[in-house]
Design an enzyme around this catalytic site. Sequence first.
Site, PDB file in Angstrom:
ATOM      1  N   ARG A 102      51.289  66.291  16.425  1.00  0.00           N
ATOM      2  CA  ARG A 102      50.908  65.574  17.647  1.00  0.00           C
ATOM      3  C   ARG A 102      51.325  64.155  17.373  1.00  0.00           C
ATOM      4  O   ARG A 102      50.863  63.532  16.430  1.00  0.00           O
ATOM      5  CB  ARG A 102      49.397  65.696  17.900  1.00  0.00           C
ATOM      6  CG  ARG A 102      48.825  64.748  18.978  1.00  0.00           C
ATOM      7  CD  ARG A 102      49.393  65.050  20.341  1.00  0.00           C
ATOM      8  NE  ARG A 102      48.714  64.279  21.415  1.00  0.00           N
ATOM      9  CZ  ARG A 102      49.119  63.085  21.853  1.00  0.00           C
ATOM     10  NH1 ARG A 102      50.177  62.505  21.329  1.00  0.00           N
ATOM     11  NH2 ARG A 102      48.459  62.478  22.822  1.00  0.00           N
ATOM     12  N   HIS A 105      49.918  58.101  18.306  1.00  0.00           N
ATOM     13  CA  HIS A 105      49.499  57.593  19.616  1.00  0.00           C
ATOM     14  C   HIS A 105      48.124  56.960  19.504  1.00  0.00           C
ATOM     15  O   HIS A 105      47.473  57.030  18.453  1.00  0.00           O
ATOM     16  CB  HIS A 105      49.457  58.737  20.641  1.00  0.00           C
ATOM     17  CG  HIS A 105      48.333  59.701  20.385  1.00  0.00           C
ATOM     18  ND1 HIS A 105      48.364  60.645  19.385  1.00  0.00           N
ATOM     19  CD2 HIS A 105      47.104  59.849  20.978  1.00  0.00           C
ATOM     20  CE1 HIS A 105      47.228  61.331  19.379  1.00  0.00           C
ATOM     21  NE2 HIS A 105      46.446  60.872  20.330  1.00  0.00           N
TER      22      HIS A 105
END
Length: 396
Positions: A102, A105
Amino acid sequence: MSSSSDPTELLGSLARETDKAERDTSASNPGPQNLGLVKLNPNADVPPPTDHGVVEPFWYSYDLTHRRVQEGGWTHQVTTRELPVSKDIAGVNMRLTKGSFRELHWHLADEWAIMLSGKARVTVFTPDGAMFVDDVSAGDLWLFPAGAPHSIQALGEDGCEFLLVFNQGDFSEESTLLLSDWLKHTPPEILQRNFGLSAEAIAKLPKGEPLYIFPSDEPEKSLEQEIAEVAQHAAKPKMSYTFKASTMKPTKESDAGNVKIIDSRNFPASQKIASAIVTVKPGCMRELHWHPNGSEWQYWIKGKGRMTVFPGQEAARTMDFTANDVGFVSNMAGHYIENTGDEDLVFLEMFVAGEFQEISLNRWLRALPEQAAMAHTNLSRADLEKIPTGDHPLLR
Ligand code: MN
Ligand code: MN
């Protein structure tokens, strides 16, 4: 419950499980029915006679959501868009295949997580310049504070699946701030000056759609090696941003099940999100109670059960839940949960709060002056003494 596909037989078997008073000809239903949903939620179709009035829906399932699938895994979410009653908590369920990331972020909300299957290596960078790196296995937690950039990488042959909980009801996985997104939207000459790099180097940065989830190789270095490596350029973390709930001794345990309570008291990184991981044995129940310090957002991990929510004003509603469902109890509303299956029921109780708090109906009644308790319930002194003392939240 019947496994027959004959609707008449199915409804007959459902009716047998409910109160007789509710299934005379008044409850007959000759028109269309979605029998799949009726089978999943028999207490919505034929409510217990004690249900009454208008209570907003407090059930949703990840299995009804749009699943964003891309190379390396998938994600889907239950937010105020799917479950409007949950105004301050949203959840995301995510899968990463072996080695997949992932993408790095950050976002406005705090991120609390529980690993459901497999293993991952996580990193989080905090404003004090510290880099935290750790591995988490099934049953373990992490907490990434709002604004702190982080990554998740799946380890092992089958990668991992996890549940994320955010203290922001309208959170969206589609609106996090992604590293590749930012780089793509900054003039290249600014990137050159910022990084002190040549135009050729800047041209190598990812182009096209932001990465979000992407396949990669598993880390070659051990966790210990990576921790030693990051210590050369980053400050040492002042606290742990992971919590090994899989090996935690239950906070409360009896032959009816157990509860693990994890909040700011034993997991200091989690200042704003409190949790309980509840296991209810077959035939047992989570006692009547409420929470004085916030709404309860639930994720059902295993098994099945039913819950009645009482928000006051003569209203109450019962709904059925199964693994991968989300439940919600509005602030202060009374509720219980009954294991209606033949295996352990495991679910999460999540709160936007520093500490887990609850009021047990049993404990309250036992704590009152006897005469006051008797006057309100018509129970005798002998009856009152039979009520459990509320020392344990799960009952046989
Ligand atoms: Mn995140
Ligand atoms: Mn509760």
